[in-house]
Scaffold this motif. Structure first.
Motif, mmCIF file in Angstrom:
data_model
loop_
_atom_site.group_PDB
_atom_site.id
_atom_site.type_symbol
_atom_site.label_atom_id
_atom_site.label_comp_id
_atom_site.label_asym_id
_atom_site.label_seq_id
_atom_site.Cartn_x
_atom_site.Cartn_y
_atom_site.Cartn_z
ATOM 1 N N LEU A 148 0.827 -1.213 0.000
ATOM 2 C CA LEU A 148 0.000 0.000 0.000
ATOM 3 C C LEU A 148 0.860 1.261 0.000
ATOM 4 N N LEU A 149 1.941 1.247 0.775
ATOM 5 C CA LEU A 149 2.804 2.430 0.847
ATOM 6 C C LEU A 149 3.623 2.610 -0.426
ATOM 7 N N HIS A 150 4.007 1.522 -1.070
ATOM 8 C CA HIS A 150 4.694 1.644 -2.362
ATOM 9 C C HIS A 150 3.744 2.205 -3.417
ATOM 10 N N GLN A 151 2.478 1.803 -3.352
ATOM 11 C CA GLN A 151 1.489 2.286 -4.317
ATOM 12 C C GLN A 151 1.167 3.761 -4.096
ATOM 13 N N ASN A 152 1.044 4.161 -2.834
ATOM 14 C CA ASN A 152 0.663 5.535 -2.523
ATOM 15 C C ASN A 152 1.237 5.927 -1.165
ATOM 16 N N SER A 163 1.433 8.689 0.212
ATOM 17 C CA SER A 163 0.766 9.781 0.923
ATOM 18 C C SER A 163 -0.313 9.260 1.877
ATOM 19 N N ARG A 164 -0.542 7.952 1.866
ATOM 20 C CA ARG A 164 -1.489 7.372 2.835
ATOM 21 C C ARG A 164 -0.944 7.579 4.246
ATOM 22 N N THR A 165 -1.836 7.844 5.169
ATOM 23 C CA THR A 165 -1.417 7.988 6.557
ATOM 24 C C THR A 165 -1.262 6.612 7.186
ATOM 25 N N VAL A 166 -0.550 6.575 8.301
ATOM 26 C CA VAL A 166 -0.385 5.318 9.028
ATOM 27 C C VAL A 166 -1.751 4.805 9.460
ATOM 28 N N ALA A 167 -2.638 5.709 9.885
ATOM 29 C CA ALA A 167 -3.986 5.309 10.305
ATOM 30 C C ALA A 167 -4.761 4.680 9.141
ATOM 31 N N GLU A 168 -4.640 5.246 7.949
ATOM 32 C CA GLU A 168 -5.318 4.690 6.779
ATOM 33 C C GLU A 168 -4.793 3.294 6.451
ATOM 34 N N VAL A 169 -3.494 3.130 6.513
ATOM 35 C CA VAL A 169 -2.894 1.826 6.215
ATOM 36 C C VAL A 169 -3.290 0.811 7.281
ATOM 37 N N ALA A 170 -3.245 1.224 8.541
ATOM 38 C CA ALA A 170 -3.631 0.323 9.635
ATOM 39 C C ALA A 170 -5.072 -0.137 9.450
ATOM 40 N N SER A 171 -5.955 0.790 9.129
ATOM 41 C CA SER A 171 -7.361 0.462 8.915
ATOM 42 C C SER A 171 -7.520 -0.515 7.751
ATOM 43 N N ALA A 172 -6.788 -0.294 6.660
ATOM 44 C CA ALA A 172 -6.855 -1.176 5.497
ATOM 45 C C ALA A 172 -6.365 -2.587 5.828
ATOM 46 N N CYS A 173 -5.512 -2.684 6.839
ATOM 47 C CA CYS A 173 -4.973 -3.986 7.262
ATOM 48 C C CYS A 173 -5.721 -4.553 8.467
ATOM 49 N N SER A 174 -6.806 -3.901 8.844
ATOM 50 C CA SER A 174 -7.626 -4.318 9.994
ATOM 51 C C SER A 174 -6.821 -4.384 11.291
ATOM 52 N N VAL A 208 6.947 2.519 10.552
ATOM 53 C CA VAL A 208 6.074 2.715 9.388
ATOM 54 C C VAL A 208 6.320 4.111 8.818
ATOM 55 N N GLY A 209 6.460 5.085 9.696
ATOM 56 C CA GLY A 209 6.685 6.465 9.249
ATOM 57 C C GLY A 209 7.959 6.618 8.438
ATOM 58 N N LYS A 210 9.048 5.999 8.887
ATOM 59 C CA LYS A 210 10.314 6.085 8.147
ATOM 60 C C LYS A 210 10.210 5.353 6.818
ATOM 61 N N PHE A 211 9.553 4.203 6.815
ATOM 62 C CA PHE A 211 9.363 3.455 5.574
ATOM 63 C C PHE A 211 8.538 4.281 4.594
ATOM 64 N N ARG A 212 7.483 4.890 5.091
ATOM 65 C CA ARG A 212 6.606 5.747 4.279
ATOM 66 C C ARG A 212 7.412 6.898 3.679
ATOM 67 N N CYS A 213 8.255 7.501 4.493
ATOM 68 C CA CYS A 213 9.102 8.611 4.054
ATOM 69 C C CYS A 213 10.070 8.147 2.956
ATOM 70 N N THR A 214 10.662 6.984 3.142
ATOM 71 C CA THR A 214 11.576 6.432 2.144
ATOM 72 C C THR A 214 10.851 6.211 0.817
ATOM 73 N N CYS A 215 9.657 5.642 0.879
ATOM 74 C CA CYS A 215 8.858 5.428 -0.338
ATOM 75 C C CYS A 215 8.540 6.765 -1.008
ATOM 76 N N LEU A 254 2.519 13.731 -4.289
ATOM 77 C CA LEU A 254 3.058 12.999 -3.143
ATOM 78 C C LEU A 254 2.310 13.295 -1.844
ATOM 79 N N GLY A 255 1.275 14.126 -1.923
ATOM 80 C CA GLY A 255 0.452 14.380 -0.746
ATOM 81 C C GLY A 255 0.777 15.646 0.011
ATOM 82 N N TYR A 256 1.643 16.476 -0.539
ATOM 83 C CA TYR A 256 1.960 17.756 0.099
ATOM 84 C C TYR A 256 0.992 18.815 -0.410
ATOM 85 N N HIS A 257 0.482 19.617 0.496
ATOM 86 C CA HIS A 257 -0.445 20.677 0.110
ATOM 87 C C HIS A 257 0.275 21.977 -0.221
#
Length: 129
Positions: free
Chosen positions: A16-20, A22-33, A51-58, A82-85
């Motif tokens: 999920l993080l490789h695909q996008n 800009s997903r938040t950790v909460a969104e990914v956690a929810s998607a993974c139940s 997860v945050g560092k991995f997300r940043c690397t992606c 990339l999700g920056y406003h």
């Protein structure tokens, strides 16, 4: 190539993080139940980083690819993708993570590609009669 993880939820998280990124950790956690704290614990145990560092690397891997391969795309558009406003937030984060501004990174990468193309062209001319 992504390392294999035994827990299917961690596999899904990395996918999920490789695909996008800009997903938040909460969104990914929810998607993974999972709860965010459970995901964080499992991820750190399995992958060895947060997860945050991995997300940043992606996120910055994608930013570097986009900067190097799409010179026609404005930095503002890359930041938004990339999700920056705000471009300034992206620029600050990129400089902090990569060590140079997105503009400078793009210039250096395009120059490398141009030089490689010139060298390849010279070699080609020497090889053809």
């Amino acid at each position: 190539m992504e390392p294999s993880h035994s827990d299917f939820r961690i596999q899904k998280t990395t996918r999920l993080l490789h695909q996008n990124s800009s997903r938040t950790v909460a969104e990914v956690a929810s998607a993974c139940s999972l709860s965010t704290s459970r995901l964080s614990h499992l991820f750190k145990t399995e992958v060895g980083t947060t997860v945050g560092k991995f997300r940043c690397t992606c996120r910055f891997s994608k930013a570097k690819r986009m900067l190097a391969n799409t010179p026609e795309v404005a930095i503002k558009e890359i930041a938004y993708t990339l999700g920056y406003h705000h471009t300034s937030s992206f620029t600050r984060a990129f400089e902090h993570e990569i060590g140079e501004s997105p503009t400078d990174y793009r210039k250096h990468e395009l120059k490398k590609k141009w030089c490689a193309a010139v060298i390849a062209n010279k070699k080609h001319k020497r090889l053809t009669p």
